[in-house]
Structure formats: structure tokens, C-alpha cells
Design a protein around this motif. Structure first.
Motif, PDB file in Angstrom:
ATOM      1  N   GLU A   1      12.823   5.454  -4.053  1.00  0.00           N
ATOM      2  CA  GLU A   1      11.593   3.851  -4.325  1.00  0.00           C
ATOM      3  C   GLU A   1      11.450   3.924  -2.890  1.00  0.00           C
ATOM      4  O   GLU A   1      10.603   2.044  -3.287  1.00  0.00           O
ATOM      5  CB  GLU A   1      11.928   3.263  -5.543  1.00  0.00           C
TER       6      GLU A   1
ATOM      7  N   ILE B   1      13.516   1.180  -1.817  1.00  0.00           N
ATOM      8  CA  ILE B   1      14.304   0.168  -2.652  1.00  0.00           C
ATOM      9  C   ILE B   1      15.537  -0.213  -1.977  1.00  0.00           C
ATOM     10  O   ILE B   1      16.187   0.458  -2.270  1.00  0.00           O
ATOM     11  CB  ILE B   1      14.076   0.098  -4.340  1.00  0.00           C
TER      12      ILE B   1
ATOM     13  N   ARG C   1      10.198  -1.364  -7.293  1.00  0.00           N
ATOM     14  CA  ARG C   1       8.815  -0.695  -7.164  1.00  0.00           C
ATOM     15  C   ARG C   1       7.563  -0.718  -7.163  1.00  0.00           C
ATOM     16  O   ARG C   1       6.882  -1.343  -6.609  1.00  0.00           O
ATOM     17  CB  ARG C   1       9.548   0.625  -6.624  1.00  0.00           C
ATOM     18  N   ARG C   2       7.514  -0.818  -8.788  1.00  0.00           N
ATOM     19  CA  ARG C   2       6.316  -1.004  -9.003  1.00  0.00           C
ATOM     20  C   ARG C   2       5.632  -2.458  -9.413  1.00  0.00           C
ATOM     21  O   ARG C   2       3.968  -2.567  -8.933  1.00  0.00           O
ATOM     22  CB  ARG C   2       6.174  -0.453 -11.307  1.00  0.00           C
TER      23      ARG C   2
END
Length: 272
Positions: free
Chosen positions: A65, A67, A25-26
Motif C-alpha cells: 500500500e 504506507i 492509503r485510500r
């Protein structure tokens, strides 16, 4: 065209999914691929199949997240394969809303392999899962032509194929072979680079595939030609395991480098 890019399991393996999902995610990935069945005997894997609380944790974390778990590994179809034996794995994939499962063809009897693949597709279909056969030059399904033949013979609506750029370059698969695969038979493309020289042994092929892939632009694979032969909307999985880079860069930084190199390739049509 913006395409979803997912982080394949091998790129950061054996990173725990609890770390892998927030990392993806980051960095900017849209999804992750995970592994719940071993590729080789004795492989250490996260307890997705055996620990219901861990499964729930991963499911909730992925939702939190934003994702997606885009694929799950790995089903190996050998001569004694029985699709019913892996129903717990299929149930796991359904619980995590996984659209594709990666399949390796290890049965040299291609007619029986196609029948086994069809049986797998039959059990996967009600769960919303598409089995995806990956051709690899050291397996019975060594190239794209063989993969398409097996999937066509199986004649299952949810049977698909994975295109890995490394295996394209190592198997003698041509761009015409790729163009001949119907869009509805393609699951996603796995991207990496590698040296132009092809290893002469099975062991050498496997070593590169599992431990020594390169970032796009750092090797000799004609990635632009391969991508130009595939539909422009085909999802992308970044599968770039490199043991030396993990030691030098750290798995997290390597995943970021892999995303940046792949994004640049997709954006410009050529490696940086």
C-alpha cells in the motif's frame, strides 16, 4: 510546504492494522502509527509481538500500500524499568522499519528516568530507532520543559520528543518552550483540538486525551500558534480519538474527516 501526515493508532482504535493500512492509503495518509505494547493493563491489541505470520502480513501490506509504519506505541518508563526487557518490542519495530517509538515517562525520579531513557536509546540505535518522549500533564514528564531536560540529560543522539497539541494546551507549555527544542530533538507533532477549558482532575485529562478529542477548528486550542512555533518540515500525526464520533460517524469516516481538517489547517495555517 507539503508534510507527511500519518494516522495515529488511537484515531481509529481498536481497528485492526489489516484494515487500518488500506484505509489510510485510500484517504491520503502517508503512514500509520501502531500499538504493540499496552498503554493500560488489559488493553486488547493486535498480535504484533506474538504472531510472526501477522507481523509479516502487516509488513507486506504496508509495502504493498506504500504506507510507512511511522511510529509504534507505547513504552512506559517506570521506576523499575529495564530496557533489556523490551528487546522483543525493539526487534518488532526494526522488522517493520519503524523510525520512532513513543515513550511515556512514569518515573518521578527524573534523574533515573533520564538514565533509563538513555539505556533505551542505546538499545534502539543499532536498530535505526529513535525513542520519542511524549510529555503529558498527568505523567512525571508533564510539559515540554521537563521533556527537554530529560532528553538532554540522557545525551543520546537518537533521543527525541513528541509534541502533542492537546498536551501543550493542557500543561502550561508555551510557544517559547516549543521554540527552545532543537530541531534534531523533535520527532513529530500530534495534532488535535479540544475544548479551551482544562479538566481539573487527572481522570478528566485522560478522558479527553483517549476518548474525546476534537477535529482542528472544533475546539479552543490555538493550533496556528503552536504550529508556527515548530519547524515547518516536522512530520504530522493525526491523533484524534473520539468515542462519540466513532459511534455516530464510524471509525473510517472519522479518519477521513480528521485528515481533511488537518490538511486544511496545514495548508492555510488556520482551522476551517
Amino acid at each position: 510546504m507539503t508534510r507527511p501526515i500519518s494516522l495515529a493508532w488511537l484515531t481509529t482504535a481498536p481497528m485492526n492494522p489489516v484494515e487500518m493500512i488500506p484505509l489510510a492509503r485510500r484517504i491520503g495518509y502517508a503512514g500509520v502509527g501502531l500499538r504493540a505494547l499496552p498503554a493500560v493493563p488489559g488493553e486488547t491489541l493486535p498480535p504484533l509481538l506474538t504472531d510472526p505470520s501477522f507481523r509479516r502480513q502487516i509488513r507486506d501490506l504496508a509495502r504493498q500500500e506504500a504506507i510507512r509504519v511511522t511510529d509504534m506505541e507505547i513504552v512506559r518508563i517506570s521506576g523499575n524499568f529495564r530496557a533489556a526487557d523490551i528487546e522483543p518490542f525493539l526487534d518488532l519495530c526494526a522488522e517493520l522499519s519503524v523510525p520512532h517509538i513513543l515513550v511515556a515517562g512514569d518515573d518521578a525520579d527524573l534523574s533515573r528516568l533520564a538514565s533509563s531513557f538513555a539505556d533505551l536509546c542505546t538499545l534502539a540505535a543499532p536498530r535505526g530507532i529513535s525513542p520519542a518522549l511524549e510529555f503529558m500533564p498527568w505523567t512525571a514528564v508533564r510539559d515540554a520543559r521537563t521533556a527537554l531536560s530529560v532528553v538532554t540529560t540522557a545525551a543520546a543522539d537518537n533521543g527525541t520528543i513528541i509534541v502533542d497539541t492537546l498536551h501543550v494546551a493542557r500543561s502550561g507549555t508555551t510557544t517559547n518552550d516549543l521554540r527552545n527544542i532543537p530541531r534534531d530533538r523533535l520527532a513529530y507533532v500530534q495534532i488535535c483540538d479540544a475544548p479551551a477549558d482544562i479538566p481539573a482532575t487527572r481522570e478528566g485529562l485522560i478522558h479527553t486525551a483517549r476518548q474525546a478529542r476534537l477535529l482542528p477548528g472544533d475546539g479552543g486550542i490555538d493550533l496556528p500558534a503552536i504550529l508556527a512555533s515548530l519547524p515547518p518540515d516536522l512530520p504530522v500525526s493525526v491523533e484524534i480519538p473520539n468515542q462519540a464520533a466513532h459511534i455516530q460517524q464510524g471509525a473510517s469516516h472519522w479518519a477521513s474527516m480528521a485528515f481533511d481538517a488537518t490538511s486544511a489547517l496545514l495548508r492555510t495555517g488556520r482551522p476551517t
